[in-house]
Scaffold this active site. Structure first.
Site, short mmCIF file in Angstrom:
data_model
loop_
_atom_site.label_atom_id
_atom_site.label_comp_id
_atom_site.label_asym_id
_atom_site.label_seq_id
_atom_site.Cartn_x
_atom_site.Cartn_y
_atom_site.Cartn_z
CG HIS A 106 -0.41 -0.55 2.54
ND1 HIS A 106 0.14 -1.61 3.09
CD2 HIS A 106 0.68 0.23 3.25
CE1 HIS A 106 1.08 -2.12 4.14
NE2 HIS A 106 0.90 0.04 4.07
CD GLN A 171 -1.37 1.88 6.69
OE1 GLN A 171 -2.20 1.72 7.26
NE2 GLN A 171 0.50 2.16 6.75
CG ASP A 173 -4.05 -2.65 -0.07
OD1 ASP A 173 -4.12 -3.01 1.29
OD2 ASP A 173 -4.42 -4.43 0.15
CG ASP A 203 4.83 -3.64 5.68
OD1 ASP A 203 5.08 -4.03 6.72
OD2 ASP A 203 3.67 -3.10 4.87
CD GLU A 210 -6.36 -6.97 -3.65
OE1 GLU A 210 -6.41 -6.99 -5.10
OE2 GLU A 210 -5.17 -6.40 -2.71
CD GLU A 245 5.54 -7.63 8.19
OE1 GLU A 245 4.39 -7.55 9.55
OE2 GLU A 245 5.10 -7.14 7.71
#
Ligand code: GLC
Ligand code: CA
Length: 543
Positions: A106, A171, A173, A203, A210, A245
């Protein structure tokens, strides 16, 4: 620095550093790049190999810099690009490395891409983000920031549509189905790699794509993109790394290593809360079961293990029952809870009991993976639950007991965050200078553990074999490779333990406990060991 060693990360000790909190060089109340540069000797002396710094880019700071408004500049409070270049040079001059945060998923809603996207349907940037006329799409995706967000969609007045966001609504995406977005991110990486960074902590990796009918995590398209990124890195910047992450179960994180062609490293999220469970229960079972369920990873990959970081101690990778138990035990005051986690630091979590804190580090430094230390946890810093969100675990580093804990020479009212004042954790009690001066301090014990670990590749590459026929209160295991073996015994309980361990073939042998350098004898292949409450020992065979 050994530039030829392409797998340096397998045996490295990492340190997570928040630039704003570390050292303020110009007395404006905010830590900065020059300040951090001045403190590199401290980190080198501790034995750190690689630093990970949290985002340093221009940002409206709605999420402490994880909301980026410009991927190519430095946040003015932190300095300018030349300061960053100087930092990199100084890090490398000390044989250390530096990785930076790469926020792929994002941007900030203040980023010019989003501003252009929202204000013009025809703009090429419109398709940089994910839009919808309704808020019903991708309904199977969970909400991550549960305490603040009610939906992953937010209506944008200017755009006249909803936009998709997995974190704060500030934020949005990025849309990875748009090839231009993929290109942009590779360009961003190239820019920082050319400035000399040794890699990235990527991150929020699971959420890049999606797809309807899925939970929108760990999708095959995400893995395909990561393979592309890795290939770009290997072709052009061999020896630089990607650390994922991905707060997921071990089998899902396993996929992010691919065939050794995706991430070099991935945080081991599930083992972290289980270290705390094991310590509280005085029982090794939680740690052993999660490691038993952790798949093998390719030879050129490594887990990154941690006790705490800049976020809440996440309880996503536990059962609901375990989560309730962890909250009850470790966050009795509801203010200590955030989303699905606990917003406290290591020392307060472990009752400021040095025995327990050291024991947690003993596990961290001897179980498989490369360990990362969160700034301040090496001196046992406290937290401040009065501060909102995760700010309570991001307070200024406590260097000494002078004004503002030696962090800044400014007026206390100008500090970005108050210094910890708690009676047990204030700078009179907890500071770098004090910890360095006391020979048995937490800092000095950790430093010793790091020295030992770094001299022995067995901890980073050896196999792991549990010693089973002993009480559950003991987490004892072998780390072995072709030429060495080390036996680690951790007493997780508050009671003295007296055990006999089968260490060898039935003959006599001499063992050295590495931390104390004391010798122990085994007879008939058996060694008798007595451990005080929360004591830990690392034995190496002399012969
Ligand atoms: C990661 C970061 C966290 C941030 C989030 C959104 O989880 O660790 O601090 O809030 O991503 O960028
Ligand atoms: Ca400053």
């Amino acid at each position: 620095m050994d530039r030829k060693n392409k797998i340096w990360y397998k045996n490295a000790v990492f340190y997570e550093l928040y630039v704003r909190a570390f050292f303020d060089s110009n007395n404006d109340g905010h830590g900065d790049l020059r300040g951090m540069t001045q403190k590199l000797d401290y980190l080198q002396d501790l034995g750190i190999d690689c630093l990970w710094i949290m985002p340093i880019y221009p940002s409206p700071l709605k999420d402490d810099g994880y909301d980026i408004a410009d991927y190519y500049q430095i946040l003015p409070e932190y300095g300018i690009l030349d300061d960053f270049k100087a930092l990199i040079d100084e890090v490398h001059a000390r044989e250390m490395r530096l990785i930076v945060d790469l926020v792929l998923n994002h941007t900030s809603d203040q980023h010019p891409w989003f501003q252009a996207a929202r204000s013009d349907k025809e703009s090429p940037y419109r398709d940089y983000y994910v839009w919808s006329d309704t808020s019903y799409k991708y309904g199977d995706a969970r909400i991550i920031f549960l305490d603040t967000e009610t939906s992953n969609w937010t209506w944008d007045e200017v755009a006249g549509q909803y936009y998709w966001h997995r974190f704060y609504s500030s934020q949005p995406d990025l849309n990875y189905d748009n090839p231009r977005v993929q290109e942009e991110m590779i360009k961003v990486m190239q820019y920082w790699l050319d400035l000399g960074v040794d890699g990235f902590r990527a991150d929020a990796v699971p959420y890049l794509f999606e797809r309807e009918g899925t939970n929108c995590e760990n999708l095959p398209e995400t893995h395909a993109f990561i393979k592309r990124v890795r290939n770009f890195l290997d072709q052009n910047y061999p020896g630089r790394i990607l650390l994922a992450e991905a707060n997921q179960w071990p089998e899902d994180v396993r996929a992010y290593f691919g065939d050794g062609d995706e991430f070099h490293m991935g945080f081991h999220f599930p083992v972290m809360p289980r270290i705390f469970m094991a310590l509280r229960k005085g029982d090794r079972t939680p740690i052993k079961s999660i490691l038993d369920r952790t798949p093998e990873i390719p030879e050129n990959c490594q887990w990154c293990t941690f006790l705490r970081n800049h976020d809440e101690l996440t309880l996503e990778m536990v059962t609901e029952e375990e989560r309730e138990w962890m909250w009850k035990e470790y966050a009795p005051d509801v203010r200590m809870r955030l989303n699905l986690g606990i917003r406290r630091r290591l020392a307060p979590l472990l009752d400021n009991d040095q025995r327990k804190i050291e024991l947690a580090y003993s596990l961290l430094f001897t179980l498989p993976g490369s360990p990362i230390i969160y700034y301040g946890d090496e001196i046992g810093m406290g937290d401040d639950v009065e501060l909102p969100d995760r700010n309570g675990v991001r307070t200024p580093m406590q260097w000494d007991s002078d004004i503002n804990a030696g962090f800044s020479g400014t007026d206390a009212s100008l500090l970005y965050s108050p210094i910890i004042t708690h009676e047990q954790y204030n700078p009179q009690q907890v500071s770098v200078i004090k910890q360095i001066s006391l020979s048995n301090s937490l800092y000095n014990r950790i430093r010793k553990m790091i020295q030992i670990r770094k001299g022995m590749h067995i901890f980073s590459r050896g196999s792991l074999e549990w010693v089973e026929a002993i009480p559950d209160a003991l987490a004892a295991y072998w780390r072995k490779n072709d030429s060495e073996k080390v036996l680690v015994i951790n007493n997780l309980s508050n009671t003295k333990q007296n055990v006999i361990i089968q260490v060898d073939e039935p003959f006599e042998n001499i063992w050295v406990e590495l931390l104390t350098e004391r010798s122990y004898e085994s007879k008939g292949g058996k060694m008798r060991v007595e451990l005080e409450p929360f004591e830990y020992m690392w034995f190496k065979n002399l012969i």
